[in-house]
Design an enzyme around this catalytic site. Structure first.
Site, PDB file in Angstrom:
ATOM      1  CG  ASP A  98     -10.302 -49.340 -44.695  1.00 30.78           C
ATOM      2  OD1 ASP A  98      -9.125 -48.941 -44.716  1.00 30.78           O
ATOM      3  OD2 ASP A  98     -10.780 -50.063 -45.584  1.00 30.78           O
ATOM      4  CD  GLU A 144      -3.285 -33.789 -42.836  1.00 26.34           C
ATOM      5  OE1 GLU A 144      -4.136 -33.142 -42.207  1.00 26.34           O
ATOM      6  OE2 GLU A 144      -2.277 -34.279 -42.307  1.00 26.34           O
TER       7      GLU A 144
HETATM    8  P1  ITT Z   1      -5.615 -43.852 -43.716  1.00 25.05           P
HETATM    9  O1  ITT Z   1      -5.568 -45.362 -43.882  1.00 25.05           O
HETATM   10  O2  ITT Z   1      -4.357 -43.276 -43.155  1.00 25.05           O
HETATM   11  O3  ITT Z   1      -6.858 -43.400 -42.997  1.00 25.05           O
HETATM   12  P2  ITT Z   1      -6.037 -43.873 -46.592  1.00 25.05           P
HETATM   13  O4  ITT Z   1      -6.310 -42.783 -47.584  1.00 25.05           O
HETATM   14  O5  ITT Z   1      -4.962 -44.858 -46.970  1.00 25.05           O
HETATM   15  O6  ITT Z   1      -5.719 -43.181 -45.177  1.00 25.05           O
HETATM   16  P3  ITT Z   1      -8.127 -45.867 -46.857  1.00 25.05           P
HETATM   17  O7  ITT Z   1      -7.220 -47.044 -46.954  1.00 25.05           O
HETATM   18  O8  ITT Z   1      -9.367 -45.971 -46.041  1.00 25.05           O
HETATM   19  O9  ITT Z   1      -7.365 -44.621 -46.257  1.00 25.05           O
HETATM   20  O10 ITT Z   1      -8.496 -45.420 -48.330  1.00 25.05           O
HETATM   21  C1  ITT Z   1      -9.552 -44.561 -48.534  1.00 25.05           C
HETATM   22  C2  ITT Z   1      -9.492 -44.034 -49.957  1.00 25.05           C
HETATM   23  O11 ITT Z   1     -10.823 -44.057 -50.494  1.00 25.05           O
HETATM   24  C3  ITT Z   1      -9.060 -42.586 -49.968  1.00 25.05           C
HETATM   25  O12 ITT Z   1      -7.651 -42.475 -50.048  1.00 25.05           O
HETATM   26  C4  ITT Z   1      -9.802 -42.062 -51.186  1.00 25.05           C
HETATM   27  O13 ITT Z   1      -9.120 -42.428 -52.337  1.00 25.05           O
HETATM   28  C5  ITT Z   1     -11.097 -42.851 -51.147  1.00 25.05           C
HETATM   29  N1  ITT Z   1     -12.148 -42.136 -50.392  1.00 25.05           N
HETATM   30  C6  ITT Z   1     -12.696 -42.516 -49.195  1.00 25.05           C
HETATM   31  N2  ITT Z   1     -13.591 -41.615 -48.766  1.00 25.05           N
HETATM   32  C7  ITT Z   1     -13.615 -40.644 -49.696  1.00 25.05           C
HETATM   33  C8  ITT Z   1     -14.320 -39.436 -49.797  1.00 25.05           C
HETATM   34  O14 ITT Z   1     -15.144 -39.013 -48.838  1.00 25.05           O
HETATM   35  N3  ITT Z   1     -14.106 -38.685 -50.867  1.00 25.05           N
HETATM   36  C9  ITT Z   1     -13.252 -39.077 -51.836  1.00 25.05           C
HETATM   37  N4  ITT Z   1     -12.530 -40.184 -51.805  1.00 25.05           N
HETATM   38  C10 ITT Z   1     -12.696 -40.983 -50.744  1.00 25.05           C
END
Ligand code: ITT
Length: 195
Positions: free
Chosen positions: A71, A11
């Site tokens: 990602d 989200e």
């Molecule tokens: P989707 O694959 O469903 O998109 P996910 O959360 O599993 O969701 P990722 O595998 O790309 O996605 O993991 C990204 C993680 O990196 C996310 O859950 C955060 O812990 C961290 N992260 C990425 N961008 C961030 C941001 O802008 N601020 C804080 N944490 C972030």
């Protein structure tokens, strides 16, 4: 209304992407909006780009629609760039970010504090070659958890030019400097033309 499917259930990401694309007048949908049962997409790539492509392609192939995937993750230099592509799974998927964030603060005590967020975006338009972008947001690990905005590791990600964490920034300010903001601005023109 035209739509863009974002192959994500996060989200926090969806909210940021929606805000940045609001002027396009399109509906930004997450996987929860398009599937009754969200598919488990195995992220078995070795890089952010590979995983972004896996997530976008899976859904674009199934639905034959334009799909964007993000990602992303946090690379901490003193931890050999961990958690990196394993950021969501770091210390276990269900472990709270208070625990994950405190762990990283403790792990870098007395060490190099430099770190960065990385965001790879894959845009898959059926019948075309996929478009891949990667951007970073360079900063440091803060010495305490600070800020209420954002999600994930934002409360420990200190951005020196603004003298605050990305969780203490307004959503607009974070989007201006962030890995996700930079990546999405590069795709903006294509999205405007293609949707
Ligand atoms: P989707 O694959 O469903 O998109 P996910 O959360 O599993 O969701 P990722 O595998 O790309 O996605 O993991 C990204 C993680 O990196 C996310 O859950 C955060 O812990 C961290 N992260 C990425 N961008 C961030 C941001 O802008 N601020 C804080 N944490 C972030």
């Amino acid at each position: 209304m035209k739509e863009l499917i974002v192959s994500s259930t996060n989200e926090g990401k969806i909210k940021e992407i929606r805000a940045m694309l609001k002027d396009l007048g399109i509906e930004v949908k997450s996987l929860k909006d398009v599937y009754e049962t969200v598919p488990e997409i195995e992220e078995n790539g070795k890089t952010f780009k590979e995983n972004a492509l896996i997530k976008a392609k899976y859904v674009a192939d199934e639905l034959n629609k334009v799909v964007l995937a993000d990602d992303s993750g946090l690379e901490v230099d003193a931890l050999d760039k961990k958690p990196g592509i394993y950021s969501a799974r770091f210390l276990g998927h269900d472990t709270s970010y208070d625990i994950k964030n405190q762990y990283i603060i403790d792990a870098v005590k007395g060490k190099d504090r430099t770190a960065r967020f990385v965001c790879a975006m894959a845009l898959v338009i059926p019948g075309r070659d996929p478009i891949l972008i990667e951007e970073t947001f360079e900063g440091e690990i803060n010495d305490c958890i600070d800020g209420e905005n954002g999600f994930g590791y934002d409360p420990i990600f200190y951005y020196p030019p603004c003298k605050k964490t990305s969780a203490a920034m307004s959503p607009e300010e974070k989007n201006k400097y962030s890995h996700r903001g930079k990546a999405l601005r590069k795709l903006y023109k294509i999205l405007k033309e293609e949707l």
